[in-house]
Design a protein around this motif. Sequence first.
Motif: not given
Length: 59
Positions: A6-8, A10-17, A19-24, A35-37
């Motif tokens: 999480k940055n200031s 939004a959340f981002k997820a690391i999937i299979s190495g 980085i993804y954001r909502v909409g990707d 979200n956080s979980k």
Amino acid sequence: MQSIIKNSTAFKAIISGHIYRVGDAVDDFRVLSINSKQVVLANDDKQIKLELYDYEIKK
């Protein structure tokens, strides 16, 4: 999924190495929410929830 960060703004997820954001797009799926979980992915046929492993050491 390896991690959620999480940055200031939004959340981002690391999937299979990667980085993804909502909409990707992740293969045939679109990132609906992060979200956080968990991360929710969906395509025309189904929805998938990827959850972080809650690791707790018990003594």
